[in-house]
Design an enzyme around this catalytic site. Structure first.
Site, PDB file in Angstrom:
ATOM      1  NE  ARG A 108       4.701 -27.245  -8.670  1.00 27.27           N
ATOM      2  CZ  ARG A 108       5.509 -28.845  -8.395  1.00 27.27           C
ATOM      3  NH1 ARG A 108       6.049 -28.815  -9.446  1.00 27.27           N
ATOM      4  NH2 ARG A 108       5.028 -29.244  -7.699  1.00 27.27           N
ATOM      5  CD  GLN A 166       0.122 -28.979  -8.445  1.00 25.98           C
ATOM      6  OE1 GLN A 166       1.224 -28.888  -7.525  1.00 25.98           O
ATOM      7  NE2 GLN A 166      -0.426 -28.894  -9.880  1.00 25.98           N
ATOM      8  CD  GLU A 169       2.283 -36.384 -11.749  1.00 30.93           C
ATOM      9  OE1 GLU A 169       2.505 -35.354 -10.921  1.00 30.93           O
ATOM     10  OE2 GLU A 169       2.591 -36.005 -12.505  1.00 30.93           O
ATOM     11  CG  HIS A 188       2.162 -30.475  -3.611  1.00 28.64           C
ATOM     12  ND1 HIS A 188       2.655 -30.782  -2.434  1.00 28.64           N
ATOM     13  CD2 HIS A 188       2.562 -30.529  -4.563  1.00 28.64           C
ATOM     14  CE1 HIS A 188       4.091 -31.434  -3.008  1.00 28.64           C
ATOM     15  NE2 HIS A 188       3.621 -31.045  -5.085  1.00 28.64           N
ATOM     16  CG  LEU A 239       3.711 -35.450  -1.992  1.00 25.96           C
ATOM     17  CD1 LEU A 239       2.160 -34.789  -2.333  1.00 25.96           C
ATOM     18  CD2 LEU A 239       4.320 -34.981  -2.982  1.00 25.96           C
ATOM     19  CG  HIS A 283       0.563 -34.298  -5.378  1.00 26.06           C
ATOM     20  ND1 HIS A 283       0.206 -35.060  -5.179  1.00 26.06           N
ATOM     21  CD2 HIS A 283       1.702 -33.909  -5.858  1.00 26.06           C
ATOM     22  CE1 HIS A 283       1.252 -36.179  -5.866  1.00 26.06           C
ATOM     23  NE2 HIS A 283       2.146 -34.731  -5.936  1.00 26.06           N
ATOM     24  NE  ARG A 337       1.531 -33.370  -9.794  1.00 22.98           N
ATOM     25  CZ  ARG A 337       3.180 -32.495  -9.559  1.00 22.98           C
ATOM     26  NH1 ARG A 337       3.156 -31.409  -8.126  1.00 22.98           N
ATOM     27  NH2 ARG A 337       3.602 -33.470  -8.770  1.00 22.98           N
ATOM     28  CG  PHE A 351       6.940 -36.061 -13.457  1.00 17.97           C
ATOM     29  CD1 PHE A 351       7.247 -37.553 -12.432  1.00 17.97           C
ATOM     30  CD2 PHE A 351       6.413 -35.240 -12.308  1.00 17.97           C
ATOM     31  CE1 PHE A 351       7.293 -37.648 -11.348  1.00 17.97           C
ATOM     32  CE2 PHE A 351       6.179 -35.479 -11.431  1.00 17.97           C
ATOM     33  CZ  PHE A 351       7.147 -36.236 -10.420  1.00 17.97           C
TER      34      PHE A 351
HETATM   35  P1  FAD Z   1      12.026 -23.707  -0.719  1.00 21.02           P
HETATM   36  O1  FAD Z   1      12.706 -24.910  -0.392  1.00 21.02           O
HETATM   37  O2  FAD Z   1       9.998 -23.756   0.112  1.00 21.02           O
HETATM   38  O3  FAD Z   1      12.492 -23.361   0.354  1.00 21.02           O
HETATM   39  C1  FAD Z   1      11.868 -21.969   1.133  1.00 21.02           C
HETATM   40  C2  FAD Z   1      12.874 -21.077   2.314  1.00 21.02           C
HETATM   41  O4  FAD Z   1      12.328 -19.682   2.413  1.00 21.02           O
HETATM   42  C3  FAD Z   1      13.009 -22.165   3.466  1.00 21.02           C
HETATM   43  O5  FAD Z   1      14.659 -22.413   3.474  1.00 21.02           O
HETATM   44  C4  FAD Z   1      12.374 -21.529   4.049  1.00 21.02           C
HETATM   45  O6  FAD Z   1      12.749 -21.868   5.746  1.00 21.02           O
HETATM   46  C5  FAD Z   1      12.589 -20.192   3.601  1.00 21.02           C
HETATM   47  N1  FAD Z   1      11.445 -19.101   4.509  1.00 21.02           N
HETATM   48  C6  FAD Z   1      10.331 -18.926   4.830  1.00 21.02           C
HETATM   49  N2  FAD Z   1       9.862 -18.033   5.130  1.00 21.02           N
HETATM   50  C7  FAD Z   1      10.943 -16.831   6.142  1.00 21.02           C
HETATM   51  C8  FAD Z   1      10.582 -15.909   6.567  1.00 21.02           C
HETATM   52  N3  FAD Z   1       9.823 -15.594   7.011  1.00 21.02           N
HETATM   53  N4  FAD Z   1      12.273 -16.074   6.646  1.00 21.02           N
HETATM   54  C9  FAD Z   1      13.083 -16.691   6.781  1.00 21.02           C
HETATM   55  N5  FAD Z   1      12.900 -17.639   6.114  1.00 21.02           N
HETATM   56  C10 FAD Z   1      11.748 -18.151   5.568  1.00 21.02           C
HETATM   57  N6  FAD Z   1       8.777 -29.567  -7.949  1.00 21.02           N
HETATM   58  C11 FAD Z   1       8.667 -30.278  -8.840  1.00 21.02           C
HETATM   59  O7  FAD Z   1       9.116 -29.937  -9.242  1.00 21.02           O
HETATM   60  N7  FAD Z   1       9.729 -31.813  -8.897  1.00 21.02           N
HETATM   61  C12 FAD Z   1       9.097 -32.592  -7.180  1.00 21.02           C
HETATM   62  O8  FAD Z   1       9.014 -33.617  -7.512  1.00 21.02           O
HETATM   63  C13 FAD Z   1       8.479 -31.665  -6.702  1.00 21.02           C
HETATM   64  N8  FAD Z   1       8.081 -32.426  -5.236  1.00 21.02           N
HETATM   65  C14 FAD Z   1       7.698 -32.354  -4.199  1.00 21.02           C
HETATM   66  C15 FAD Z   1       7.577 -32.723  -2.994  1.00 21.02           C
HETATM   67  C16 FAD Z   1       7.199 -32.775  -1.795  1.00 21.02           C
HETATM   68  C17 FAD Z   1       6.654 -33.127  -0.177  1.00 21.02           C
HETATM   69  C18 FAD Z   1       6.591 -31.142  -1.757  1.00 21.02           C
HETATM   70  C19 FAD Z   1       6.540 -30.175  -0.344  1.00 21.02           C
HETATM   71  C20 FAD Z   1       7.133 -30.465  -2.542  1.00 21.02           C
HETATM   72  C21 FAD Z   1       7.124 -31.076  -3.946  1.00 21.02           C
HETATM   73  N9  FAD Z   1       8.058 -29.891  -5.161  1.00 21.02           N
HETATM   74  C22 FAD Z   1       8.338 -30.455  -6.395  1.00 21.02           C
HETATM   75  C23 FAD Z   1       7.479 -28.949  -4.974  1.00 21.02           C
HETATM   76  C24 FAD Z   1       8.849 -28.093  -4.937  1.00 21.02           C
HETATM   77  O9  FAD Z   1       9.697 -28.694  -3.799  1.00 21.02           O
HETATM   78  C25 FAD Z   1       8.843 -26.652  -4.152  1.00 21.02           C
HETATM   79  O10 FAD Z   1       7.773 -25.937  -5.146  1.00 21.02           O
HETATM   80  C26 FAD Z   1      10.027 -26.055  -4.279  1.00 21.02           C
HETATM   81  O11 FAD Z   1      11.222 -26.635  -4.152  1.00 21.02           O
HETATM   82  C27 FAD Z   1      10.372 -24.391  -3.787  1.00 21.02           C
HETATM   83  O12 FAD Z   1      11.120 -24.043  -3.274  1.00 21.02           O
HETATM   84  P2  FAD Z   1      11.979 -22.704  -3.289  1.00 21.02           P
HETATM   85  O13 FAD Z   1      13.029 -22.502  -3.744  1.00 21.02           O
HETATM   86  O14 FAD Z   1      10.777 -21.579  -3.666  1.00 21.02           O
HETATM   87  O15 FAD Z   1      11.434 -22.848  -1.531  1.00 21.02           O
END
Ligand code: FAD
Length: 631
Positions: free
Chosen positions: A425, A247, A266, A388, A263, A249, A322, A121
């Site tokens: 990142r 970021q 990558e 992103h 998306l 992307h 990125r 990556f």
């Molecule tokens: P999230 O998984 O974003 O979850 C947030 C949670 O908070 C959700 O359940 C949401 O409903 C909840 N929430 C938000 N606001 C509130 C509120 N007010 N009240 C109650 N609940 C709330 N990263 C990598 O390392 N490798 C990858 O291959 C990769 N691919 C990606 C592909 C895509 C399409 C995207 C969008 C991101 C990708 N990322 C990747 C980045 C990574 O997925 C995210 O940064 C990461 O999953 C964030 O995880 P998190 O647990 O912080 O929050």
């Protein structure tokens, strides 16, 4: 009076992505009664969309990999503005967190000799991303949810109820944190479907709410990502850092318009895909910055050889971090060498046999086939930058995840927290971040709750205020439509605080955001409380606005270009600015910005780098200190 359902917990985790689930598991394992709250359906978080994989220096594919190499790559990727301690913990603990997932039932792709396979990556020196095809996030969430179910089964056996120690509240949005003095006392919100209010009384809260992308029109983020956790932390007296670093992307879909921003992983480039302009030229070779020149191939032939012989060749520049690739694409389009729909071409068709493309990138194959009618095994994709990920976030203690500022009992992990990734990142470092710091935040939230002599109490007047604020858009007549306001906000952020920034435009953005603040304070939503997305958006808008103000203010203040912050008027990195974190806080409802020195790397960590490399990032005084260490 308004009916409010009440619940009591020891630890409340807001967010059910990887960070939230991992935190909740740890709090429950520490014996705490734990609630998990998510704005959307359980299982539908950004984490589930993660495609490429989770970075962890297990050394399975190249035995030369170890935590020190991963640490170096992460610091380089973040242009040395990362919180060094977070980057250190992350690099050291990520392999354990991945292996632990296997004990929860995760099934990663395998190497020939049966180890967890790892893929290349951008910015990672060795193949490092543990993955499941291009659906890694799905497996991560699946196994964390499975672990939660297994804990609930244990609880059922012991107490007669599945929900006695860990309960999920899906489609529940938190709009306010409630305090007792400077201590966290609870969280208030509403059920999405019924619009009924709910109060969670708890001495410890973990924010795991993810990102802020919905303030931009072209984004890979889905509807929930309105910076709620960032705003909740600010309003509770905590601070945000690094909010200027977003970021973009490099590869989002650009066509058709309805899916613009979605998306394109990558992994397409990690597995051999190349970027070409309208002249058919692999343009990335022209965009290798000095700081990375030694690590990247100079010719297409060398870059191509690297895929099969990485020990004797350097990686192709399509795999630069990125921020570099996004700026390069932006420039190609600006100079008239873009694709018909305003992006550039990403070609995997001429690089891998069709069967191999379908095997390695099944989601991408289907995504393009179904959404754009493009067969990526035969034709190139059209791609361009998309908003992103936010590097900035809640300022936390690196070891415990405790939020900085005046508030106690508040923790943050995952994308909502700041510091770990510095100014940019690396791909794959988020999934590992979620596991490492989710676990830590859950553990320390539990410890904090245990140590409190008495439970904090919620003042009835504070609760009344939370109810009033939530009902305001419904009770107000003749205010503006929330959707118009969101579009206007997205236009300000996209046009004036986007991928390339200029002083005059940033100043204008602050004027426009101040106008929007006035308008948002008068937003009104029609209809009642039952399933009313217009009302929900009206409540999200004030979060999006305050977070956008932090981003715009910090972007104006930082007079250099670094990672996810590019100033056309200050195109170079400036070593003086590397020593500065820009810290956002709220003073009443005004956004305040302060400079705070970046914590200093410990000697044994800085000595992992050679002087020639450090000299590109550090000030003369810092280099003199480094030289003194060497003596
Ligand atoms: P999230 O998984 O974003 O979850 C947030 C949670 O908070 C959700 O359940 C949401 O409903 C909840 N929430 C938000 N606001 C509130 C509120 N007010 N009240 C109650 N609940 C709330 N990263 C990598 O390392 N490798 C990858 O291959 C990769 N691919 C990606 C592909 C895509 C399409 C995207 C969008 C991101 C990708 N990322 C990747 C980045 C990574 O997925 C995210 O940064 C990461 O999953 C964030 O995880 P998190 O647990 O912080 O929050």
């Amino acid at each position: 009076t308004t009916r409010i359902e009440r619940h009591h917990y020891d630890v409340v985790v807001i967010g059910a992505g990887g960070a939230g689930l991992r935190a909740a598991i740890e709090a429950r394992l520490a014996g705490k009664k734990t609630a998990i709250i998510s704005k959307s359906l359980f299982g539908k978080a950004h984490t589930v969309m993660a495609e490429g994989g989770a970075a962890a220096a297990m050394g399975n594919v190249n035995s030369r990999d170890n935590w020190m190499v991963h640490y170096r790559d992460t610091m380089r990727g973040g242009k040395f503005l990362n919180n060094f301690r977070m980057a250190e913990l992350h690099a050291k603990e990520a392999p354990d967190r991945i292996w632990e997932l296997e004990t929860y039932g995760a099934l990663f792709d395998r190497t020939k000799d049966g180890k967890i396979s790892q893929r290349n990556f951008g910015g990672h020196e060795y193949p490092r991303l543990a993955h499941v095809g291009d659906r890694t996030g799905l497996e991560l969430i699946r196994t964390l949810q499975q672990k939660i179910v297994s804990l609930q089964q244990e609880d059922k056996a012991e107490t007669g109820s599945y929900d006695s120690r860990i309960r999920v509240f899906a489609e529940t949005t938190i709009t306010e944190l409630l305090l007792d003095g400077d201590k966290v006392a609870g969280a208030f919100g509403y059920y999405r479907e019924s619009g009924e209010f709910v109060l969670f009384e708890a001495p410890a809260i973990v924010l795991a709410t993810g990102g802020v992308g919905r303030s931009y029109k072209v984004t890979s983020n889905s509807w929930e990502y309105t910076g709620d956790g960032h705003a909740l932390a600010l309003r509770a007296g905590s601070t945000l850092i690094n909010m200027e670093f977003l970021q973009f992307h490099p590869t989002g879909m650009v066509w058709p318009p309805s899916v613009k921003g979605i998306l394109v992983t990558e992994s397409v480039r990690g597995d051999g895909g190349v970027l070409k302009n309208s002249e058919g030229k692999r343009f990335m070779f022209q965009y290798v910055p000095d700081v990375f020149r030694k690590q990247y191939a100079e010719t297409e032939e060398e870059g191509d050889r690297w895929y099969t012989d990485p020990d004797n060749n350097r990686r192709p520049p399509e795999l630069l971090p990125r921020d570099e690739v996004a700026r390069a694409i932006n420039n190609e389009v600006k100079e008239g060498r873009g694709s018909p729909s305003g992006g550039v071409f990403l070609d995997i068709a001429s690089r891998l046999p069709a069967e191999e493309v379908k095997r390695r990138l099944p989601s991408m194959y289907h995504q393009f086939k179904e959404l754009a009618g493009v067969d990526i095994t035969k034709e190139p994709m059209e791609v361009g930058p998309t908003c992103h990920y936010v590097m900035g976030g809640v300022e936390v203690d690196p070891d415990t995840g405790a939020a900085a500022g005046s508030v106690q009992g508040l923790f943050a992990a995952g994308e909502v927290s700041g510091g770990m990734h510095g100014s940019n990142r690396l791909g794959g470092n988020s999934l590992s971040d979620l596991l490492v710091f989710g676990k830590r935040a859950g553990e320390h939230a539990a410890t904090y709750a245990d140590a409190l002599p008495a439970r904090p109490k919620i003042a009835p007047a504070d609760l009344d205020r939370a109810v009033e604020a939530a009902l305001a858009p419904l009770e107000r007549d003749g205010g503006e439509n929330p959707y118009t306001l969101q579009q206007d906000l997205q236009a300000v952020m996209g046009d004036l605080v986007g991928i390339i920034r200029r002083k005059g435009e940033l100043e204008e953005s602050l004027v426009r955001l101040a106008e929007l603040r006035e308008r948002v304070s008068k937003v009104s939503a029609t209809g009642g409380r039952r399933y009313n997305p217009g009302w929900h958006l009206a409540l999200d808008l004030r979060n999006m606005l305050v977070v956008s103000e932090c981003t715009a203010k910090a972007a104006l203040e930082r007079e250099e270009s670094r990672g996810g912050h590019t100033r056309e008027d200050f195109p170079a990195m400036n070593p003086q600015w590397r020593q500065v974190n820009l810290v956002c806080s709220l003073d009443g409802d005004k956004v305040r910005l302060e400079h705070k020195p970046l914590p200093k790397m410990r000697p044994e960590l800085i000595q992992l780098f050679d002087r020639a490399e450090l000299s590109k990032y550090l000030t003369d005084e810092e280099l003199a200190e480094f030289d003194a260490l060497a003596e």
